[in-house]
Scaffold this motif. Structure first.
Motif, PDB file in Angstrom:
ATOM      1  N   TRP A 127      -3.780 -41.616 -21.876  1.00 52.65           N
ATOM      2  CA  TRP A 127      -5.043 -42.055 -21.073  1.00 52.65           C
ATOM      3  C   TRP A 127      -4.706 -43.540 -20.322  1.00 52.65           C
ATOM      4  CZ3 TRP A 127      -9.505 -40.934 -18.702  1.00 52.65           C
ATOM      5  CH2 TRP A 127     -10.243 -41.886 -18.436  1.00 52.65           C
ATOM      6  N   ASN A 128      -4.149 -44.356 -21.235  1.00 58.88           N
ATOM      7  CA  ASN A 128      -3.612 -45.689 -20.560  1.00 58.88           C
ATOM      8  C   ASN A 128      -2.648 -45.569 -19.615  1.00 58.88           C
ATOM      9  OD1 ASN A 128      -5.500 -46.872 -22.305  1.00 58.88           O
ATOM     10  ND2 ASN A 128      -4.164 -47.606 -23.789  1.00 58.88           N
TER      11      ASN A 128
ATOM     12  N   ASP B 294      -3.220 -53.148 -27.202  1.00 61.30           N
ATOM     13  CA  ASP B 294      -2.491 -51.719 -27.001  1.00 61.30           C
ATOM     14  C   ASP B 294      -1.308 -51.909 -27.492  1.00 61.30           C
ATOM     15  OD1 ASP B 294      -4.713 -50.528 -25.707  1.00 61.30           O
ATOM     16  OD2 ASP B 294      -4.534 -51.225 -23.775  1.00 61.30           O
TER      17      ASP B 294
ATOM     18  N   ILE C  13     -12.142 -38.906 -23.293  1.00 62.44           N
ATOM     19  CA  ILE C  13     -10.736 -38.560 -22.840  1.00 62.44           C
ATOM     20  C   ILE C  13     -10.293 -37.158 -23.626  1.00 62.44           C
ATOM     21  CG2 ILE C  13     -10.200 -40.964 -22.348  1.00 62.44           C
ATOM     22  CD1 ILE C  13      -8.450 -41.095 -24.845  1.00 62.44           C
TER      23      ILE C  13
ATOM     24  N   ARG D  23     -13.778 -42.038 -27.425  1.00 58.89           N
ATOM     25  CA  ARG D  23     -14.320 -42.775 -26.094  1.00 58.89           C
ATOM     26  C   ARG D  23     -13.447 -43.973 -25.841  1.00 58.89           C
ATOM     27  NH1 ARG D  23     -18.161 -41.377 -22.656  1.00 58.89           N
ATOM     28  NH2 ARG D  23     -19.068 -43.331 -22.617  1.00 58.89           N
ATOM     29  N   THR D  24     -12.859 -43.812 -24.737  1.00 58.66           N
ATOM     30  CA  THR D  24     -12.079 -44.985 -24.165  1.00 58.66           C
ATOM     31  C   THR D  24     -12.336 -45.431 -22.804  1.00 58.66           C
ATOM     32  OG1 THR D  24     -10.197 -43.974 -25.377  1.00 58.66           O
ATOM     33  CG2 THR D  24      -9.536 -45.710 -23.884  1.00 58.66           C
ATOM     34  N   ASP D  25     -12.561 -46.746 -22.415  1.00 56.55           N
ATOM     35  CA  ASP D  25     -13.221 -47.104 -21.054  1.00 56.55           C
ATOM     36  C   ASP D  25     -14.351 -46.660 -20.736  1.00 56.55           C
ATOM     37  OD1 ASP D  25     -10.725 -48.948 -21.292  1.00 56.55           O
ATOM     38  OD2 ASP D  25      -9.558 -47.233 -19.984  1.00 56.55           O
ATOM     39  N   ASP D  26     -15.266 -46.304 -21.665  1.00 59.04           N
ATOM     40  CA  ASP D  26     -16.675 -45.589 -21.248  1.00 59.04           C
ATOM     41  C   ASP D  26     -16.418 -44.181 -20.563  1.00 59.04           C
ATOM     42  OD1 ASP D  26     -17.934 -47.714 -22.368  1.00 59.04           O
ATOM     43  OD2 ASP D  26     -17.957 -48.700 -20.253  1.00 59.04           O
ATOM     44  N   GLN D  27     -15.206 -43.655 -21.169  1.00 63.88           N
ATOM     45  CA  GLN D  27     -14.809 -42.070 -20.850  1.00 63.88           C
ATOM     46  C   GLN D  27     -14.644 -41.455 -21.960  1.00 63.88           C
ATOM     47  OE1 GLN D  27     -15.103 -41.215 -17.302  1.00 63.88           O
ATOM     48  NE2 GLN D  27     -14.078 -42.742 -16.168  1.00 63.88           N
TER      49      GLN D  27
ATOM     50  N   LYS E 110      -4.772 -41.387 -26.512  1.00 69.39           N
ATOM     51  CA  LYS E 110      -5.098 -43.086 -25.960  1.00 69.39           C
ATOM     52  C   LYS E 110      -3.776 -43.429 -25.054  1.00 69.39           C
ATOM     53  CE  LYS E 110      -8.709 -44.312 -29.188  1.00 69.39           C
ATOM     54  NZ  LYS E 110      -9.583 -44.882 -27.877  1.00 69.39           N
TER      55      LYS E 110
ATOM     56  N   PRO F 129     -10.643 -37.290 -17.144  1.00 70.76           N
ATOM     57  CA  PRO F 129     -11.919 -37.749 -17.972  1.00 70.76           C
ATOM     58  C   PRO F 129     -12.579 -36.442 -18.236  1.00 70.76           C
ATOM     59  CG  PRO F 129     -12.180 -38.826 -16.030  1.00 70.76           C
ATOM     60  CD  PRO F 129     -10.778 -38.324 -15.789  1.00 70.76           C
TER      61      PRO F 129
END
Length: 456
Positions: free
Chosen positions: A127-128, A252, A165, A159-163, A124, A134
């Motif tokens: 990803w951030n 975060d 990862i 699932r993060t940010d609707d993706q 995560k 993705p």
């Protein structure tokens, strides 16, 4: 030679555009902050050293040592059997912060591996920081996968940010090991020789009392000397069994949002068990398991990966179970090993190659499960072969109640967060700090991280 039709040679990825000076400096800052916390080894993989590879060769980085490392090598050989002896260059780097620092720097420097392993809790922050590509539904479909093929809890967590990862390989939860000889004397085994249902605090504490009567002292061991991750996993498991427990970190990692009353309730209970003589006050990692192995304790709490250690002890009759629900709901601290696609320009052929590698690893999940990890790939997790595996099948339901660490750039498995918080929780168990003092120390020591924006 592989019977598979030849794959068109993918072009090596071109340098990704748009790498900012801030991100490059941030990656260096992240590495500088991380490296003092653990030993560092030199990266051996292609990319960071710029070595030339056959364009058909997939570059893969992981952090697996010990028994996990041996099993992963077997799975890598399975991939080579499918696609040829030169189809894979696999590199194992030092576990923890050194690994993630190198992966970050390689990605920012436009030379990442094609596929890498990451703990879900560490994926995560990557990803951030804009360091992952993705994984689309089309990517999954291209190798015959769907979202329904994975454990629901692990899949929902990635699932993060609707993706998507990451693709989970497993769930590895905090688990209860028990000495059958001790537990039998304490009247805690059923007719099949399995641990009886210990749901509920009163029932569990009665069991601890019975075990203590058998051992003449300790009933349950939890490592807390020169060990920080275990006290954190212990706390996070019990805390999340309380209804309404808030995240420890929010925004975060910028906010400490732990429920103070529930923090004090859990840590107070831990100290109460120590005062009763049921829980050790101070044991290191190795001794905490030795106490159960030798019958000086009946229960031992640790990650399921210690199954290999227990199985190596001649004459040890042990079992494993999910940690019982002691409070309001079932919950257990866990993480997942996942496959990620570090950010880079990829041709369609390269994306397909990466997904084929991941699928080949998932297809060999039974090898991985033998080391104790719960398969995230349901084809394996629901198979007769896995459901017959002893003692793995007796804690497999932990995956459905897994609670992961909160997202933070300084958080996740083997992180600065776990080191900081776990150290204070260990001092509570040792009786060196009151619960109130430990919480104040945690807030004080995390302040530098909560007030610092992510380096990426």
């Amino acid at each position: 030679m592989s019977n598979r039709p030849p794959r068109s040679a993918p072009m090596r990825a071109a340098a990704s555009a748009g790498i900012s000076r801030r991100r490059l400096l941030g990656a260096g800052a992240l590495a500088a902050a991380a490296l003092p916390l653990a030993g560092c080894s030199s990266p051996l993989g292609a990319g960071l050293l710029g070595t030339e590879l056959n364009p058909e060769t997939l570059v893969y980085w992981n952090l697996f040592g010990g028994g996990d490392g041996v099993r992963m090598q077997d799975m890598q050989d399975g991939y080579r059997e499918l696609f040829g002896p030169r189809s894979l260059q696999a590199t194992t780097l030092a576990w923890g912060n050194p690994y993630y620092s190198k992966l970050t720097l390689a990605t920012v420097g436009n030379q990442p591996p094609d596929v890498a392993v990451a703990h879900l809790t560490r994926a995560k922050p990557l990803w951030n920081g804009g360091l992952l590509d993705p994984i689309a539904e089309e990517d999954l479909a291209g190798v015959g996968l769907t979202t329904e093929d994975f454990n629901a809890q692990a899949w929902a967590t990635q699932r993060t940010d609707d993706q998507n990862i990451a693709i989970p390989l497993d769930t590895h939860p905090f688990t209860l090991f028990y000495n059958r000889e001790v537990c039998e004397q304490a009247g805690l085994l059923d007719s099949d020789g399995l641990l009886v249902d210990l749901t509920g605090m009163d029932v569990f504490e009665a069991a601890l009392k019975e075990i203590s009567a058998v051992t003449g002292g300790t009933a349950i061991t939890v490592a807390n000397v020169a060990e920080t991750s275990t006290p954190w996993r212990f706390f996070w498991t019990l805390y999340n069994q309380l209804e309404g427990a808030t995240p420890f970190l929010s925004d975060d990692g910028a906010t400490i949002s732990v429920d103070e009353e529930k923090f004090l309730e859990v840590t107070g209970k831990i100290q109460e068990w120590v005062e009763q003589g049921w829980l050790n006050s101070a044991l290191d990692y190795a001794t905490s398991q030795t106490e159960m192995f030798t019958g000086n304790a009946g229960f031992y709490l640790q990650g399921e990966w210690e199954i290999a250690t227990a199985q190596s002890i001649d004459g040890l009759d042990f079992g494993m179970a999910s940690i019982p629900q002691l409070f309001d709901k079932p919950a257990v601290q866990a993480d997942s090993h996942t496959f990620i696609l570090p950010r880079k320009e990829r041709s369609p052929q390269q994306r397909q190659q990466a997904m084929e590698f991941i699928k080949a690893m998932l297809d060999q999940s039974m090898i991985w499960a033998e080391g104790g990890h719960i398969p995230a790939y349901l084809t394996t997790a629901e198979s007769e072969e896995y459901l017959a595996l002893e003692p793995q099948r007796h804690y497999a339901d932990s995956a459905d109640h897994a609670v992961y660490d909160d997202p933070a750039w300084y958080g996740g498995s083997g992180s600065t967060f776990e080191d900081t918080v776990g150290a204070q929780l260990g001092l509570v168990q040792q009786g060196a700090l009151t619960p109130e003092q430990s919480l104040a120390a945690i807030r004080n020591q995390l302040a530098i991280y909560t007030s610092t924006p992510s380096p990426l």
